[in-house]
Design a protein around this motif. Structure first.
Motif, mmCIF file in Angstrom:
data_model
loop_
_atom_site.group_PDB
_atom_site.id
_atom_site.type_symbol
_atom_site.label_atom_id
_atom_site.label_comp_id
_atom_site.label_asym_id
_atom_site.label_seq_id
_atom_site.Cartn_x
_atom_site.Cartn_y
_atom_site.Cartn_z
ATOM 1 N N ALA A 7 -25.163 32.409 38.037
ATOM 2 C CA ALA A 7 -26.205 33.206 38.704
ATOM 3 C C ALA A 7 -27.116 33.906 37.703
ATOM 4 O O ALA A 7 -28.301 34.116 37.971
ATOM 5 C CB ALA A 7 -25.564 34.243 39.633
ATOM 6 N N VAL A 8 -26.554 34.242 36.532
ATOM 7 C CA VAL A 8 -27.365 34.929 35.517
ATOM 8 C C VAL A 8 -27.769 33.990 34.392
ATOM 9 O O VAL A 8 -28.282 34.421 33.362
ATOM 10 C CB VAL A 8 -26.589 36.134 34.944
ATOM 11 C CG1 VAL A 8 -26.329 37.158 36.027
ATOM 12 C CG2 VAL A 8 -25.282 35.695 34.298
ATOM 13 N N GLY A 9 -27.486 32.686 34.577
ATOM 14 C CA GLY A 9 -27.914 31.696 33.605
ATOM 15 C C GLY A 9 -27.058 31.591 32.371
ATOM 16 O O GLY A 9 -27.526 31.129 31.322
ATOM 17 N N LEU A 10 -25.780 31.991 32.469
ATOM 18 C CA LEU A 10 -24.903 31.951 31.302
ATOM 19 C C LEU A 10 -23.712 31.011 31.498
ATOM 20 O O LEU A 10 -22.800 30.994 30.663
ATOM 21 C CB LEU A 10 -24.389 33.360 30.985
ATOM 22 C CG LEU A 10 -25.444 34.353 30.506
ATOM 23 C CD1 LEU A 10 -24.823 35.734 30.336
ATOM 24 C CD2 LEU A 10 -26.058 33.895 29.188
ATOM 25 N N SER A 11 -23.679 30.285 32.596
ATOM 26 C CA SER A 11 -22.601 29.331 32.877
ATOM 27 C C SER A 11 -21.248 30.015 32.725
ATOM 28 O O SER A 11 -21.028 31.080 33.298
ATOM 29 C CB SER A 11 -22.722 28.110 31.965
ATOM 30 O OG SER A 11 -21.774 27.129 32.307
ATOM 31 N N LYS A 12 -20.340 29.426 31.897
ATOM 32 C CA LYS A 12 -18.989 29.979 31.751
ATOM 33 C C LYS A 12 -18.896 31.072 30.685
ATOM 34 O O LYS A 12 -17.806 31.515 30.351
ATOM 35 C CB LYS A 12 -18.004 28.863 31.415
ATOM 36 C CG LYS A 12 -17.790 27.879 32.558
ATOM 37 C CD LYS A 12 -16.738 26.845 32.207
ATOM 38 C CE LYS A 12 -16.514 25.890 33.360
ATOM 39 N NZ LYS A 12 -15.499 24.863 33.052
ATOM 40 N N ALA A 13 -20.029 31.491 30.151
ATOM 41 C CA ALA A 13 -20.012 32.564 29.151
ATOM 42 C C ALA A 13 -19.571 33.884 29.762
ATOM 43 O O ALA A 13 -19.283 34.836 29.028
ATOM 44 C CB ALA A 13 -21.395 32.716 28.524
ATOM 45 N N VAL A 14 -19.515 33.968 31.083
ATOM 46 C CA VAL A 14 -19.030 35.174 31.750
ATOM 47 C C VAL A 14 -17.563 35.016 32.142
ATOM 48 O O VAL A 14 -16.774 35.961 32.051
ATOM 49 C CB VAL A 14 -19.880 35.493 32.997
ATOM 50 C CG1 VAL A 14 -19.272 36.640 33.806
ATOM 51 C CG2 VAL A 14 -21.305 35.828 32.594
ATOM 52 N N THR A 45 -11.436 32.828 37.417
ATOM 53 C CA THR A 45 -12.237 31.900 36.627
ATOM 54 C C THR A 45 -13.368 31.310 37.467
ATOM 55 O O THR A 45 -14.516 31.190 37.008
ATOM 56 C CB THR A 45 -11.351 30.762 36.085
ATOM 57 O OG1 THR A 45 -10.251 31.310 35.367
ATOM 58 C CG2 THR A 45 -12.148 29.856 35.163
ATOM 59 N N PHE A 46 -13.063 30.951 38.717
ATOM 60 C CA PHE A 46 -14.078 30.369 39.598
ATOM 61 C C PHE A 46 -15.212 31.354 39.864
ATOM 62 O O PHE A 46 -16.403 31.025 39.696
ATOM 63 C CB PHE A 46 -13.421 29.947 40.913
ATOM 64 C CG PHE A 46 -14.402 29.445 41.936
ATOM 65 C CD1 PHE A 46 -14.892 28.153 41.874
ATOM 66 C CD2 PHE A 46 -14.835 30.281 42.965
ATOM 67 C CE1 PHE A 46 -15.800 27.698 42.817
ATOM 68 C CE2 PHE A 46 -15.747 29.831 43.911
ATOM 69 C CZ PHE A 46 -16.226 28.536 43.836
ATOM 70 N N PHE A 47 -14.857 32.562 40.273
ATOM 71 C CA PHE A 47 -15.907 33.532 40.597
ATOM 72 C C PHE A 47 -16.640 33.994 39.339
ATOM 73 O O PHE A 47 -17.840 34.307 39.390
ATOM 74 C CB PHE A 47 -15.307 34.724 41.341
ATOM 75 C CG PHE A 47 -14.926 34.408 42.759
ATOM 76 C CD1 PHE A 47 -15.895 34.126 43.706
ATOM 77 C CD2 PHE A 47 -13.592 34.375 43.147
ATOM 78 C CE1 PHE A 47 -15.560 33.824 45.016
ATOM 79 C CE2 PHE A 47 -13.235 34.068 44.456
ATOM 80 C CZ PHE A 47 -14.223 33.790 45.399
ATOM 81 N N GLY A 48 -15.938 34.028 38.202
ATOM 82 C CA GLY A 48 -16.621 34.350 36.954
ATOM 83 C C GLY A 48 -17.635 33.289 36.576
ATOM 84 O O GLY A 48 -18.731 33.603 36.086
ATOM 85 N N SER A 49 -17.293 32.016 36.819
ATOM 86 C CA SER A 49 -18.234 30.920 36.541
ATOM 87 C C SER A 49 -19.448 31.012 37.453
ATOM 88 O O SER A 49 -20.592 30.796 37.021
ATOM 89 C CB SER A 49 -17.538 29.575 36.729
ATOM 90 O OG SER A 49 -16.476 29.426 35.817
ATOM 91 N N ARG A 50 -19.199 31.311 38.734
ATOM 92 C CA ARG A 50 -20.318 31.458 39.672
ATOM 93 C C ARG A 50 -21.234 32.617 39.255
ATOM 94 O O ARG A 50 -22.469 32.510 39.323
ATOM 95 C CB ARG A 50 -19.786 31.689 41.083
ATOM 96 C CG ARG A 50 -19.230 30.442 41.742
ATOM 97 C CD ARG A 50 -20.340 29.407 41.948
ATOM 98 N NE ARG A 50 -19.851 28.201 42.582
ATOM 99 C CZ ARG A 50 -19.827 28.011 43.893
ATOM 100 N NH1 ARG A 50 -20.254 28.967 44.708
ATOM 101 N NH2 ARG A 50 -19.386 26.873 44.401
ATOM 102 N N LEU A 51 -20.621 33.709 38.814
ATOM 103 C CA LEU A 51 -21.419 34.854 38.359
ATOM 104 C C LEU A 51 -22.230 34.484 37.124
ATOM 105 O O LEU A 51 -23.414 34.852 37.009
ATOM 106 C CB LEU A 51 -20.493 36.037 38.056
ATOM 107 C CG LEU A 51 -21.159 37.304 37.513
ATOM 108 C CD1 LEU A 51 -22.156 37.854 38.529
ATOM 109 C CD2 LEU A 51 -20.111 38.359 37.165
#
Length: 362
Positions: free
Chosen positions: A80-87, A71-77
């Motif tokens: 990085a692409v401007g989608l916050s927790k949508a990833v 969850t943490f690294f997905g949030s960081r990703l």
């Protein structure tokens, strides 16, 4: 010697009936077969397949650490692409499904399967909400204001919950985890709740508590259907029923006591008496159907009643320890007398109804 899993499989394949399986389990206990001896196994045991061994706890600990990191690294990703927790949430949905392929489908580990299912359902729902927020540019959901988002977009929440229930159904078809049915039904109930709120807010908002109560009763009826289809409680259906009862209990109990006027700030003596009567009535229902979830959900209100009555009796300095003492004694006495009480209550019911109930009491 045959163990209970073999007998349960025989029932599911039609080799044995549920009644025959129950008789075999009792015979195995009397002869000292697999499982606890007859002296330890009582007719009112509400068995739950939760932990098959310490490995379940060990794996669950590892899953918790791993999924938090995902969850943490997905949030960081996403940031990085401007989608916050949508990833993060879609990633978590995929990861939990893949992990279930091994720990649930192959290893059949109970506790890890429950955790993976719970995370999968929650992540699916949040992924759908964040997907809508990403499309519309809504900033509230990105900040984690989920309640405000649901209030502002009840139809979106309804569609997301409906899709989540479909995902839970597909998960059950693949992995057959008993709690999945309850998770899917709760998601479906929330979809109906939010959909009605979106369609007729002026009509529904004043009656939200009553609507939750009705939905809880519907889930309770479904739980009883599963219970009555496995009266000996030896197949997966009894586990499905357990989780459905657990989901229905708070949806029934809290609106019921809220209707009486009880809250955790202040309650009058008359309300305390009414809550106590309702709690005892729930206790009778729990004993009759041999399920404790609805009784446990009412314990907080029972504690509130005890505190009020003790204060009125002049024991304000001892309310907390005395309340704990009363509740503890009640639970212990009820547990010790569960079987005789159930025999007594079942004798007062019509025989046609008694024979349809889960009835391990002979």
């Amino acid at each position: 010697m045959m163990n209970e899993s073999v007998i349960a499989t025989a029932v599911s394949r039609g080799i044995l009936s549920a009644d025959q399986a129950g008789a075999l389990n009792r015979l195995a206990a009397e002869l000292g077969g697999d499982g606890p001896p007859a002296a330890q196994r009582t007719p009112d045991d509400e068995a739950l397949r939760l932990i098959t061994g310490f490995a379940d706890i060990f794996v669950t600990l590892g899953l918790g650490l791993f999924l938090v990191a995902v969850t943490f690294f997905g949030s960081r990703l996403g940031e990085a692409v401007g989608l916050s927790k949508a990833v993060a949430w879609p990633l978590l949905t995929v990861v939990t499904w893949l992990l279930a392929e091994f720990f649930t489908r192959r290893r059949r580990m109970a506790l890890p399967s429950i955790v993976l299912l719970a995370v999968f359902v929650g992540a699916t729902f949040l992924a759908l909400l964040h997907a809508f927020a990403a499309l519309t540019g809504d900033a509230g959901i990105a900040a984690g204001n989920y309640l405000d988002f649901v209030n502002g977009y009840p139809m979106v929440a309804s569609v997301a919950a409906l899709a989540t229930s479909v995902a839970a159904f597909l998960h059950y078809l693949r992995f057959r985890v008993p709690i999945t049915v309850a998770a899917g039904v709760v998601a479906l109930a929330f979809a109906l709740f939010a959909g009605l709120l979106a369609a007729a807010p002026g009509l529904i908002r004043p009656h939200l508590t009553a609507l939750i109560f009705v939905l809880g009763l519907a889930i309770f009826v479904l739980a009883m259907r599963f219970d009555m289809s496995d009266k000996a409680r030896v197949t997966r259906r009894t586990d499905v029923a357990f989780w459905l009862h657990l989901a229905a209990a708070p949806m029934i109990v809290h609106p019921l006591f809220a209707g009486i006027g009880a809250d955790f700030e202040q309650v009058s003596f008359g309300q305390a008496v009414a809550v106590l009567g309702a709690f005892l009535a729930l206790g009778v229902v729990a004993v009759i159907i041999d399920r404790r979830a609805i009784l446990v959900s009412g314990l907080a209100y029972a504690g509130l009643v005890c505190e009020t009555l003790l204060k009125n009796a002049g024991a304000s300095d001892l309310t907390i320890p005395a309340t704990l003492l009363v509740l503890g004694a009640f639970i212990l006495l009820l547990s010790a007398g569960w079987q005789p009480l159930r025999r007594l209550f079942l004798r007062g019911l019509p025989l046609s109804l008694t024979l349809r109930l889960p009835n391990p009491v002979t």
